[in-house]
Design an enzyme around this catalytic site. Sequence first.
Site, PDB file in Angstrom:
ATOM      1  N   PHE A 184      47.220  35.437  48.062  1.00  8.37           N
ATOM      2  CA  PHE A 184      47.746  34.334  47.246  1.00  8.37           C
ATOM      3  C   PHE A 184      47.157  32.972  47.649  1.00  8.37           C
ATOM      4  CE2 PHE A 184      51.863  36.439  45.406  1.00  8.37           C
ATOM      5  CZ  PHE A 184      51.071  37.187  44.553  1.00  8.37           C
ATOM      6  N   ASN A 198      43.810  35.922  55.232  1.00  2.00           N
ATOM      7  CA  ASN A 198      42.561  35.155  55.169  1.00  2.00           C
ATOM      8  C   ASN A 198      42.717  33.879  54.346  1.00  2.00           C
ATOM      9  OD1 ASN A 198      42.794  36.798  52.893  1.00  2.00           O
ATOM     10  ND2 ASN A 198      40.596  37.018  52.608  1.00  2.00           N
ATOM     11  N   HIS A 226      42.158  50.110  49.998  1.00  2.00           N
ATOM     12  CA  HIS A 226      41.143  50.280  48.937  1.00  2.00           C
ATOM     13  C   HIS A 226      40.013  51.272  49.236  1.00  2.00           C
ATOM     14  CE1 HIS A 226      39.396  47.251  51.537  1.00  2.00           C
ATOM     15  NE2 HIS A 226      40.033  46.238  50.992  1.00  2.00           N
ATOM     16  N   ASP A 282      44.957  44.458  45.607  1.00  2.38           N
ATOM     17  CA  ASP A 282      43.965  43.613  46.297  1.00  2.38           C
ATOM     18  C   ASP A 282      43.673  42.390  45.438  1.00  2.38           C
ATOM     19  OD1 ASP A 282      42.233  42.580  48.124  1.00  2.38           O
ATOM     20  OD2 ASP A 282      40.696  44.103  47.891  1.00  2.38           O
ATOM     21  N   HIS A 324      39.410  34.216  42.441  1.00  3.55           N
ATOM     22  CA  HIS A 324      38.451  33.125  42.610  1.00  3.55           C
ATOM     23  C   HIS A 324      38.306  32.508  41.228  1.00  3.55           C
ATOM     24  CE1 HIS A 324      37.316  34.581  46.584  1.00  3.55           C
ATOM     25  NE2 HIS A 324      37.222  35.800  46.076  1.00  3.55           N
TER      26      HIS A 324
HETATM   27  O1  DOR Z   1      36.416  41.382  47.618  1.00  2.00           O
HETATM   28  C1  DOR Z   1      37.218  41.000  48.457  1.00  2.00           C
HETATM   29  N1  DOR Z   1      37.848  39.813  48.332  1.00  2.00           N
HETATM   30  N2  DOR Z   1      37.456  41.745  49.540  1.00  2.00           N
HETATM   31  C2  DOR Z   1      38.160  41.277  50.589  1.00  2.00           C
HETATM   32  O2  DOR Z   1      38.277  41.958  51.556  1.00  2.00           O
HETATM   33  C3  DOR Z   1      38.712  39.911  50.580  1.00  2.00           C
HETATM   34  C4  DOR Z   1      38.916  39.470  49.199  1.00  2.00           C
HETATM   35  C5  DOR Z   1      39.200  37.976  49.093  1.00  2.00           C
HETATM   36  O3  DOR Z   1      40.033  37.491  49.853  1.00  2.00           O
HETATM   37  O4  DOR Z   1      38.617  37.339  48.217  1.00  2.00           O
HETATM   38 ZN    ZN Z   2      42.132  42.314  50.271  1.00  2.26          ZN
END
Ligand code: DOR
Ligand code: ZN
Length: 427
Positions: A58, A89, A225, A295, A299
């Site tokens: 998020f 992250n 995944h 997941d 973006h």
């Molecule tokens: O494609 C991905 N995007 N894989 C990940 O492990 C992290 C994620 C992201 O946080 O954008």
């Molecule tokens: Zn992820």
Amino acid sequence: MELTIEGKIYHNGSFEQGCLAIEQGKIVAIKKTLKADSHLNVGTNLILPAGIDLHVHFRDPGFTHKEDFSTGSAAAAFGGISCVFDMPNTQPQTISTQTLMEKAHLASQKSYVDFGLYAAVTDENIGRLAELSTLCAGFKIFLGSSTHSLRLSPQNLRDALVETNRTKKITLLHAEDEHCLKAHEGREQTLVDHLRCRSAECEETALRAILQNAHGLSSPIHICHISSCEGFEMLRKRPRNISVGVTPHHLFFDVHSLNTKQAFYKVNPPIRSSFDRDTLWYGVNNKLIDLFESDHAPHTEKEKTVDFDSAPSGVPGVETLYPLLLASMKKGQITLVTLLALLCEKPSQLLHLPKGKIEVGRDADFVVVDMKKIETITADHLHSKCGWTPFEGFPAIFPTMVLIRGESIIEDHQLLVKQGFGKCVGV
Ligand code: DOR
Ligand code: ZN
């Protein structure tokens, strides 16, 4: 009784036209007839448990131009997900007591749905995981670099797993081996290049390391995944405490049916061949894959439309997860029993939640679904801040109503509760 709901209830593996009674957010009775002052009749619409998504990004704090806890959780709510688990992250990264407390505070003020937080395990914080475990629902380990990710060195994997095992909390792993990724690194201009740079061998190598280093441990370990046939085969015979998840993008796409020049579908691990995709469906339908996870990794369109090599990896998906699977069920691609086991029951069990099933004593988290109401997914009707979806044009069945802890949070395409309705779980 505060509230009764009448409809076609999914209970103990089958449907029954009947009523549910709710008190203080919990299911207190399930009977043929029940009536409280406040009675809701949804006719012959289905009443199913709400979904649980144990894998979302998020982006809050730090990357709130992509998503924040309010938009991300609104998207979850409209998609029938009553509880989400957020990845570490972010900026700052969720790796300490302070960053966990700060994220818990902001999520408590912003979230429309219940939520839990993960702490990342890094080379530096392995000695402090017991302390962190009092504030998080579980741990995340990235074995390979990904978007804004925090990597753990392979030589620290055993120590890390021994420590997380002690806390008894779940550990989720991103299984791509860094050494392998580095060995295949190169300039990427298409999805096929991306796939070549992140081959199935990288997934296999990481899985081998996880299986070796998890030896003798008993707390839950979750492989996020799964994406390749090779990885899937490797996990067929796995210890009972190791679970495996799959995302909708790995189930609904194969690289050759996509416009490979577009970075919208650039994601880690990558979208692979139709053979990999079909293997994953086989796993879902034969009890070899444990759960669905979105997941959700938003973006912005602007970030995704730069030169392919520089575009970030990740696709949004929390709002479309349940609706896509309901449409697949209508097409006969999956049974309802399997769908609910993978979307509700298994995540609930792994995270020790009083959710995931319509049963006396559990949280009254439901979706109301009209199976005749097939819609076409379009980004204009979705709620993520990122403003696009990889599933544009796909058939989907969105819930007409969503309840969390007995409170109606979505009705007639409207959010009925305030930000901050969602409660922190899993601590
Ligand atoms: O494609 C991905 N995007 N894989 C990940 O492990 C992290 C994620 C992201 O946080 O954008
Ligand atoms: Zn992820």
